[in-house]
Design a protein around this motif. Structure first.
Motif, mmCIF file in Angstrom:
data_model
loop_
_atom_site.group_PDB
_atom_site.id
_atom_site.type_symbol
_atom_site.label_atom_id
_atom_site.label_comp_id
_atom_site.label_asym_id
_atom_site.label_seq_id
_atom_site.Cartn_x
_atom_site.Cartn_y
_atom_site.Cartn_z
ATOM 1 N N VAL A 13 0.832 -1.202 -0.106
ATOM 2 C CA VAL A 13 -0.151 -0.017 -0.020
ATOM 3 C C VAL A 13 0.716 1.378 0.204
ATOM 4 N N VAL A 14 2.107 1.190 0.771
ATOM 5 C CA VAL A 14 2.783 2.461 0.951
ATOM 6 C C VAL A 14 3.645 2.731 -0.418
ATOM 7 N N TYR A 15 3.977 1.588 -0.882
ATOM 8 C CA TYR A 15 4.832 1.683 -1.982
ATOM 9 C C TYR A 15 3.693 2.328 -3.268
ATOM 10 N N GLY A 16 2.681 1.649 -3.603
ATOM 11 C CA GLY A 16 1.747 2.028 -4.456
ATOM 12 C C GLY A 16 1.620 3.705 -4.258
ATOM 13 N N ALA A 17 1.262 3.914 -3.034
ATOM 14 C CA ALA A 17 0.955 5.355 -2.895
ATOM 15 C C ALA A 17 2.188 6.149 -3.284
ATOM 16 N N VAL A 18 3.206 5.772 -2.734
ATOM 17 C CA VAL A 18 4.699 6.508 -3.279
ATOM 18 C C VAL A 18 4.847 6.656 -4.506
ATOM 19 N N TRP A 19 4.855 5.650 -5.273
ATOM 20 C CA TRP A 19 5.137 5.601 -6.653
ATOM 21 C C TRP A 19 4.076 6.236 -7.346
ATOM 22 N N ALA A 20 2.767 6.266 -7.323
ATOM 23 C CA ALA A 20 1.806 7.197 -7.770
ATOM 24 C C ALA A 20 2.047 8.655 -7.662
ATOM 25 N N ALA A 21 2.050 8.991 -6.532
ATOM 26 C CA ALA A 21 2.643 10.217 -6.045
ATOM 27 C C ALA A 21 3.807 10.733 -6.846
ATOM 28 N N LEU A 22 4.812 10.039 -6.602
ATOM 29 C CA LEU A 22 6.110 10.515 -7.218
ATOM 30 C C LEU A 22 5.978 10.786 -8.773
ATOM 31 N N TRP A 23 5.384 9.747 -9.583
ATOM 32 C CA TRP A 23 5.124 10.063 -10.968
ATOM 33 C C TRP A 23 4.364 11.106 -11.391
ATOM 34 N N VAL A 24 3.209 11.331 -10.520
ATOM 35 C CA VAL A 24 2.377 12.514 -10.696
ATOM 36 C C VAL A 24 3.241 13.832 -10.308
ATOM 37 N N PHE A 25 4.031 13.887 -9.424
ATOM 38 C CA PHE A 25 4.825 15.041 -9.129
ATOM 39 C C PHE A 25 5.900 15.131 -10.140
ATOM 40 N N LEU A 68 -0.747 14.171 -3.834
ATOM 41 C CA LEU A 68 -1.554 13.702 -2.683
ATOM 42 C C LEU A 68 -2.691 13.158 -3.198
ATOM 43 N N ILE A 69 -3.413 13.631 -3.949
ATOM 44 C CA ILE A 69 -4.886 13.003 -4.337
ATOM 45 C C ILE A 69 -4.758 11.605 -4.911
ATOM 46 N N ASN A 70 -3.582 11.621 -6.061
ATOM 47 C CA ASN A 70 -3.421 10.457 -6.711
ATOM 48 C C ASN A 70 -2.673 9.494 -6.079
ATOM 49 N N ALA A 71 -2.238 9.564 -4.768
ATOM 50 C CA ALA A 71 -1.638 8.632 -3.965
ATOM 51 C C ALA A 71 -2.608 7.665 -3.493
#
Length: 100
Positions: A13-25, A68-71
């Motif tokens: 869950v943490v990896y999915g949130a971090v990767w999604a937020a990173l790529w959107v950023f 943050l929203i896409n995380a």
């Protein structure tokens, strides 16, 4: 041969949130820079210090907010992947990996 019989749902869950937020950023910063480069070339925009400051702050806050929203969907994707993997690995015995 090592066998992976289950994975930690919390870490996925943490990896999915971090990767999604990173790529959107990252993509947000690219489009922010493109706005800086090509926004000043528009003949109908009077780009003064106030407009640059407003554009910079609003775009930066938008990029942070979207990250943050896409995380949230990234975390849900990580949750789904971990649950499916644990269910399938429980039925099949896991994945065997040759570590050297």
């Amino acid at each position: 041969m090592k066998t992976i019989k289950s994975v930690s749902v919390k870490s996925f869950v943490v990896y999915g949130a971090v990767w999604a937020a990173l790529w959107v950023f990252v993509f947000g910063l690219v489009f922010w820079l493109l706005g800086w480069i090509f926004g000043a070339q528009a003949w109908w925009i009077d780009m003064n210090l106030g407009n640059w400051t407003s554009f910079t702050v609003q775009t930066f806050l938008s990029v942070i907010w979207r990250s943050l929203i896409n995380a949230i969907p990234g975390a849900l994707a990580g949750l789904l992947i971990a649950l499916v993997y644990n269910a399938v690995a429980g039925m099949m015995g896991g994945i065997k990996i040759n570590l050297e």
